[in-house]
Write a protein that holds these residues in place. Structure first.
Motif, PDB file in Angstrom:
ATOM      1  N   UNK A 126       0.840  -1.197   0.000  1.00  0.00           N
ATOM      2  CA  UNK A 126       0.000   0.000   0.000  1.00  0.00           C
ATOM      3  C   UNK A 126       0.874   1.245   0.000  1.00  0.00           C
ATOM      4  N   UNK A 157      -3.582   6.847   0.252  1.00  0.00           N
ATOM      5  CA  UNK A 157      -4.909   7.111  -0.280  1.00  0.00           C
ATOM      6  C   UNK A 157      -5.302   8.561  -0.038  1.00  0.00           C
ATOM      7  N   UNK A 204     -13.095  -0.695   5.253  1.00  0.00           N
ATOM      8  CA  UNK A 204     -11.797  -0.444   4.651  1.00  0.00           C
ATOM      9  C   UNK A 204     -11.334  -1.591   3.758  1.00  0.00           C
ATOM     10  N   UNK A 223     -10.351  -2.235  -8.772  1.00  0.00           N
ATOM     11  CA  UNK A 223      -8.933  -2.039  -9.068  1.00  0.00           C
ATOM     12  C   UNK A 223      -8.752  -1.686 -10.542  1.00  0.00           C
ATOM     13  N   UNK A 261     -10.154  -8.394   4.969  1.00  0.00           N
ATOM     14  CA  UNK A 261     -10.593  -8.595   3.591  1.00  0.00           C
ATOM     15  C   UNK A 261      -9.602  -9.525   2.909  1.00  0.00           C
ATOM     16  N   UNK A 271      -8.154 -10.957  -1.058  1.00  0.00           N
ATOM     17  CA  UNK A 271      -8.066 -10.720  -2.498  1.00  0.00           C
ATOM     18  C   UNK A 271      -7.429 -11.926  -3.178  1.00  0.00           C
ATOM     19  N   UNK A 331      -5.449 -13.057  -6.653  1.00  0.00           N
ATOM     20  CA  UNK A 331      -4.717 -12.523  -7.794  1.00  0.00           C
ATOM     21  C   UNK A 331      -4.140 -13.666  -8.618  1.00  0.00           C
ATOM     22  N   UNK A 365      -5.599  -7.764  -8.599  1.00  0.00           N
ATOM     23  CA  UNK A 365      -6.286  -8.448  -7.489  1.00  0.00           C
ATOM     24  C   UNK A 365      -7.799  -8.270  -7.601  1.00  0.00           C
ATOM     25  N   UNK A 405      -4.264 -12.633  -0.798  1.00  0.00           N
ATOM     26  CA  UNK A 405      -3.744 -11.647   0.135  1.00  0.00           C
ATOM     27  C   UNK A 405      -4.832 -11.250   1.135  1.00  0.00           C
ATOM     28  N   UNK A 422      -5.970  -8.395   4.088  1.00  0.00           N
ATOM     29  CA  UNK A 422      -5.775  -6.948   4.242  1.00  0.00           C
ATOM     30  C   UNK A 422      -6.620  -6.456   5.410  1.00  0.00           C
ATOM     31  N   UNK A 436      -7.049  -2.706   8.224  1.00  0.00           N
ATOM     32  CA  UNK A 436      -6.805  -1.270   8.368  1.00  0.00           C
ATOM     33  C   UNK A 436      -6.469  -0.998   9.822  1.00  0.00           C
ATOM     34  N   UNK A 480      -3.945   3.435   8.394  1.00  0.00           N
ATOM     35  CA  UNK A 480      -3.058   2.813   7.413  1.00  0.00           C
ATOM     36  C   UNK A 480      -3.621   1.480   6.949  1.00  0.00           C
ATOM     37  N   UNK A 481      -3.429   1.210   5.667  1.00  0.00           N
ATOM     38  CA  UNK A 481      -3.818  -0.075   5.089  1.00  0.00           C
ATOM     39  C   UNK A 481      -2.644  -1.047   5.224  1.00  0.00           C
ATOM     40  N   UNK A 530      -1.347  -5.047   4.174  1.00  0.00           N
ATOM     41  CA  UNK A 530      -1.535  -6.304   3.447  1.00  0.00           C
ATOM     42  C   UNK A 530      -0.677  -7.398   4.085  1.00  0.00           C
ATOM     43  N   UNK A 576       1.585 -10.879   3.446  1.00  0.00           N
ATOM     44  CA  UNK A 576       2.598 -11.149   2.442  1.00  0.00           C
ATOM     45  C   UNK A 576       2.126 -11.991   1.263  1.00  0.00           C
TER      46      UNK A 576
END
Lengths: 121, 106
Positions: A49, A52, A106, A111, B33, B35, B37, B43, B86, B88, B90, B94-95, B97, B99
Protein backbone atom coordinates in the motif's frame (compact mmCIF):
# COMPACT_ATOMS: atom_id res chain seq x y z
CA UNK A 1 -19.69 -0.14 -14.17
CA UNK A 2 -16.91 1.62 -12.29
CA UNK A 3 -13.54 1.51 -14.01
CA UNK A 4 -10.12 2.82 -13.05
CA UNK A 5 -7.33 3.31 -15.56
CA UNK A 6 -3.72 4.05 -14.75
CA UNK A 7 -1.56 6.05 -17.13
CA UNK A 8 1.94 7.42 -17.19
CA UNK A 9 5.43 6.82 -18.57
CA UNK A 10 6.59 3.24 -18.39
CA UNK A 11 10.26 4.18 -18.07
CA UNK A 12 11.80 6.61 -15.61
CA UNK A 13 15.46 7.41 -15.04
CA UNK A 14 17.04 6.98 -11.61
CA UNK A 15 16.79 10.03 -9.33
CA UNK A 16 13.89 11.43 -11.35
CA UNK A 17 10.21 11.65 -10.40
CA UNK A 18 7.67 8.98 -11.31
CA UNK A 19 4.27 10.46 -12.11
CA UNK A 20 1.13 8.39 -12.63
CA UNK A 21 -2.53 9.30 -13.07
CA UNK A 22 -5.65 7.27 -12.41
CA UNK A 23 -8.77 8.17 -14.37
CA UNK A 24 -12.07 7.13 -12.81
CA UNK A 25 -15.16 6.39 -14.89
CA UNK A 26 -18.59 5.30 -13.72
CA UNK A 27 -18.22 7.04 -10.37
CA UNK A 28 -17.50 10.55 -9.15
CA UNK A 29 -14.54 11.18 -6.88
CA UNK A 30 -16.27 14.31 -5.59
CA UNK A 31 -19.25 12.29 -4.30
CA UNK A 32 -17.18 11.65 -1.18
CA UNK A 33 -18.44 8.10 -0.90
CA UNK A 34 -14.99 6.52 -1.19
CA UNK A 35 -11.29 7.06 -0.77
CA UNK A 36 -8.90 6.57 -3.70
CA UNK A 37 -5.66 4.70 -3.35
CA UNK A 38 -2.39 3.64 -4.92
CA UNK A 39 -0.85 0.21 -4.38
CA UNK A 40 2.24 -1.27 -5.97
CA UNK A 41 3.65 -4.72 -6.54
CA UNK A 42 7.32 -5.39 -7.13
CA UNK A 43 8.02 -8.11 -9.71
CA UNK A 44 7.18 -11.48 -8.21
CA UNK A 45 6.36 -9.95 -4.82
CA UNK A 46 3.35 -9.05 -2.72
CA UNK A 47 1.12 -5.99 -2.55
CA UNK A 48 2.40 -2.79 -0.95
CA UNK A 49 0.00 0.00 0.00
CA UNK A 50 1.34 3.44 -0.97
CA UNK A 51 -1.36 5.83 0.19
CA UNK A 52 -4.91 7.11 -0.28
CA UNK A 53 -6.72 10.39 -0.77
CA UNK A 54 -10.20 11.77 -0.13
CA UNK A 55 -11.94 14.14 -2.55
CA UNK A 56 -11.16 17.00 -0.17
CA UNK A 57 -7.44 16.39 -0.64
CA UNK A 58 -6.82 14.73 2.73
CA UNK A 59 -4.11 12.12 2.34
CA UNK A 60 -2.63 9.19 4.25
CA UNK A 61 0.65 7.51 3.31
CA UNK A 62 2.60 4.37 4.07
CA UNK A 63 5.17 5.54 6.65
CA UNK A 64 7.92 3.69 4.78
CA UNK A 65 7.30 5.78 1.64
CA UNK A 66 5.94 9.01 3.10
CA UNK A 67 9.08 11.07 2.54
CA UNK A 68 9.07 10.42 -1.24
CA UNK A 69 5.43 10.09 -2.28
CA UNK A 70 2.54 12.45 -2.76
CA UNK A 71 -1.01 11.87 -3.96
CA UNK A 72 -3.23 14.61 -5.36
CA UNK A 73 -6.75 14.79 -6.72
CA UNK A 74 -8.36 16.68 -9.61
CA UNK A 75 -12.12 16.42 -9.14
CA UNK A 76 -12.82 18.40 -12.32
CA UNK A 77 -11.15 15.67 -14.36
CA UNK A 78 -12.23 12.86 -12.03
CA UNK A 79 -8.59 11.84 -11.64
CA UNK A 80 -6.08 11.32 -8.87
CA UNK A 81 -2.34 11.16 -9.24
CA UNK A 82 0.80 9.75 -7.66
CA UNK A 83 4.29 11.20 -7.56
CA UNK A 84 7.33 9.30 -6.33
CA UNK A 85 10.49 11.36 -6.10
CA UNK A 86 14.14 10.31 -6.24
CA UNK A 87 13.32 6.93 -7.73
CA UNK A 88 15.70 3.99 -7.78
CA UNK A 89 15.52 0.51 -9.25
CA UNK A 90 13.69 -0.50 -6.07
CA UNK A 91 10.71 1.54 -7.28
CA UNK A 92 10.31 -0.65 -10.35
CA UNK A 93 6.87 -2.20 -9.91
CA UNK A 94 3.37 -2.56 -11.24
CA UNK A 95 1.37 0.35 -9.86
CA UNK A 96 -2.36 -0.10 -9.25
CA UNK A 97 -4.99 2.47 -8.43
CA UNK A 98 -8.02 1.27 -6.51
CA UNK A 99 -11.23 2.47 -4.89
CA UNK A 100 -11.23 2.17 -1.12
CA UNK A 101 -14.42 1.62 0.84
CA UNK A 102 -14.02 3.43 4.14
CA UNK A 103 -14.97 3.02 7.76
CA UNK A 104 -15.61 0.68 9.27
CA UNK A 105 -14.80 -1.83 6.55
CA UNK A 106 -11.80 -0.44 4.65
CA UNK A 107 -11.45 -2.65 1.61
CA UNK A 108 -10.59 -2.20 -2.08
CA UNK A 109 -13.59 -3.08 -4.21
CA UNK A 110 -12.46 -1.85 -7.65
CA UNK A 111 -8.93 -2.04 -9.07
CA UNK A 112 -7.31 -0.72 -12.20
CA UNK A 113 -5.43 -3.05 -14.51
CA UNK A 114 -2.10 -1.75 -13.31
CA UNK A 115 0.79 -0.12 -15.11
CA UNK A 116 4.41 -1.24 -15.04
CA UNK A 117 6.86 1.49 -14.16
CA UNK A 118 10.51 0.64 -14.76
CA UNK A 119 13.35 2.68 -13.31
CA UNK A 120 16.41 2.41 -15.52
CA UNK A 121 18.95 4.65 -17.18
CA UNK B 1 3.53 -0.71 12.78
CA UNK B 2 0.85 -3.33 12.34
CA UNK B 3 1.77 -6.54 10.53
CA UNK B 4 -0.18 -9.41 8.97
CA UNK B 5 1.40 -12.83 8.45
CA UNK B 6 0.36 -15.49 5.95
CA UNK B 7 1.87 -18.87 5.08
CA UNK B 8 3.82 -18.58 1.81
CA UNK B 9 2.10 -21.57 0.26
CA UNK B 10 -0.85 -23.92 0.69
CA UNK B 11 -1.61 -27.01 -1.37
CA UNK B 12 -4.97 -28.69 -1.82
CA UNK B 13 -6.41 -31.47 -3.93
CA UNK B 14 -9.30 -30.67 -6.28
CA UNK B 15 -12.63 -30.92 -4.51
CA UNK B 16 -11.10 -30.60 -1.06
CA UNK B 17 -11.22 -27.66 1.34
CA UNK B 18 -8.41 -25.11 1.40
CA UNK B 19 -7.80 -22.88 4.41
CA UNK B 20 -5.50 -19.87 4.28
CA UNK B 21 -4.72 -18.07 7.51
CA UNK B 22 -3.80 -14.48 8.24
CA UNK B 23 -2.40 -13.58 11.64
CA UNK B 24 -2.11 -10.22 13.34
CA UNK B 25 -2.30 -8.80 16.84
CA UNK B 26 -5.98 -8.66 17.84
CA UNK B 27 -6.95 -9.00 14.19
CA UNK B 28 -10.39 -10.14 15.32
CA UNK B 29 -11.04 -6.59 16.54
CA UNK B 30 -10.62 -5.30 13.00
CA UNK B 31 -12.26 -6.16 9.68
CA UNK B 32 -10.32 -8.46 7.35
CA UNK B 33 -10.59 -8.59 3.59
CA UNK B 34 -9.21 -11.09 1.10
CA UNK B 35 -8.07 -10.72 -2.50
CA UNK B 36 -7.38 -13.27 -5.19
CA UNK B 37 -4.72 -12.52 -7.79
CA UNK B 38 -4.02 -14.71 -10.80
CA UNK B 39 -0.82 -14.30 -12.87
CA UNK B 40 -0.80 -11.15 -14.92
CA UNK B 41 -4.09 -9.91 -13.48
CA UNK B 42 -5.19 -7.32 -10.96
CA UNK B 43 -6.29 -8.45 -7.49
CA UNK B 44 -9.97 -9.25 -7.07
CA UNK B 45 -11.87 -8.82 -3.82
CA UNK B 46 -13.29 -12.18 -2.69
CA UNK B 47 -14.17 -11.50 0.98
CA UNK B 48 -14.79 -8.23 2.83
CA UNK B 49 -15.97 -7.36 6.32
CA UNK B 50 -14.57 -10.72 7.52
CA UNK B 51 -17.31 -12.88 6.00
CA UNK B 52 -19.11 -11.09 3.15
CA UNK B 53 -18.79 -12.05 -0.50
CA UNK B 54 -19.07 -9.47 -3.29
CA UNK B 55 -21.58 -10.26 -5.99
CA UNK B 56 -20.17 -12.71 -8.51
CA UNK B 57 -17.88 -14.48 -6.05
CA UNK B 58 -18.78 -18.18 -5.74
CA UNK B 59 -20.32 -19.44 -2.50
CA UNK B 60 -17.40 -21.82 -2.01
CA UNK B 61 -15.40 -18.81 -0.76
CA UNK B 62 -16.00 -17.98 2.89
CA UNK B 63 -14.21 -16.13 5.66
CA UNK B 64 -13.94 -15.91 9.41
CA UNK B 65 -12.05 -13.71 11.84
CA UNK B 66 -11.53 -14.20 15.57
CA UNK B 67 -8.80 -13.59 18.08
CA UNK B 68 -5.56 -13.08 16.22
CA UNK B 69 -6.45 -15.01 13.06
CA UNK B 70 -8.58 -14.48 9.98
CA UNK B 71 -9.18 -17.46 7.73
CA UNK B 72 -10.17 -17.74 4.09
CA UNK B 73 -11.82 -21.06 3.33
CA UNK B 74 -12.41 -22.43 -0.14
CA UNK B 75 -14.76 -25.41 -0.16
CA UNK B 76 -14.72 -27.82 -3.07
CA UNK B 77 -11.59 -26.17 -4.45
CA UNK B 78 -11.38 -26.03 -8.22
CA UNK B 79 -8.38 -25.75 -10.51
CA UNK B 80 -9.46 -22.19 -11.35
CA UNK B 81 -8.92 -21.22 -7.71
CA UNK B 82 -5.16 -21.64 -8.05
CA UNK B 83 -3.84 -18.14 -7.39
CA UNK B 84 -2.14 -15.87 -4.88
CA UNK B 85 -4.32 -14.74 -1.98
CA UNK B 86 -3.74 -11.65 0.14
CA UNK B 87 -5.38 -10.62 3.38
CA UNK B 88 -5.78 -6.95 4.24
CA UNK B 89 -6.80 -4.90 7.25
CA UNK B 90 -6.80 -1.27 8.37
CA UNK B 91 -5.00 0.05 11.39
CA UNK B 92 -4.61 3.64 12.59
CA UNK B 93 -5.40 5.19 9.19
CA UNK B 94 -3.06 2.81 7.41
CA UNK B 95 -3.82 -0.07 5.09
CA UNK B 96 -1.91 -3.29 5.74
CA UNK B 97 -1.54 -6.30 3.45
CA UNK B 98 -0.35 -9.75 4.37
CA UNK B 99 2.60 -11.15 2.44
CA UNK B 100 0.40 -13.39 0.31
CA UNK B 101 -0.19 -17.13 0.02
CA UNK B 102 0.23 -19.12 -3.15
CA UNK B 103 -2.57 -21.68 -3.39
CA UNK B 104 -1.67 -24.71 -5.47
CA UNK B 105 -4.40 -27.09 -6.58
CA UNK B 106 -2.89 -30.47 -7.37
Amino acid sequence: QVQLQESGPGLVKPSQTLSLTCTVSGDSISSGAYYWSWIRQHPGKGLEWIGYIYYSGRTYYNPSLQSRVSISVDTSRNQFSLKVTSVTAADTAVYYCARLEDSPDWYFDVWGRGTLATVSS
Amino acid sequence: SYELSQPPSVSVSPGQTASITCSGNKLGDKYASWYQQKPGQSPVLVIYRDTDRPSGIPERFSGSNSGNTATLTISGTQAMDEADYYCQAWDSSHVVFGGGTKLTVL
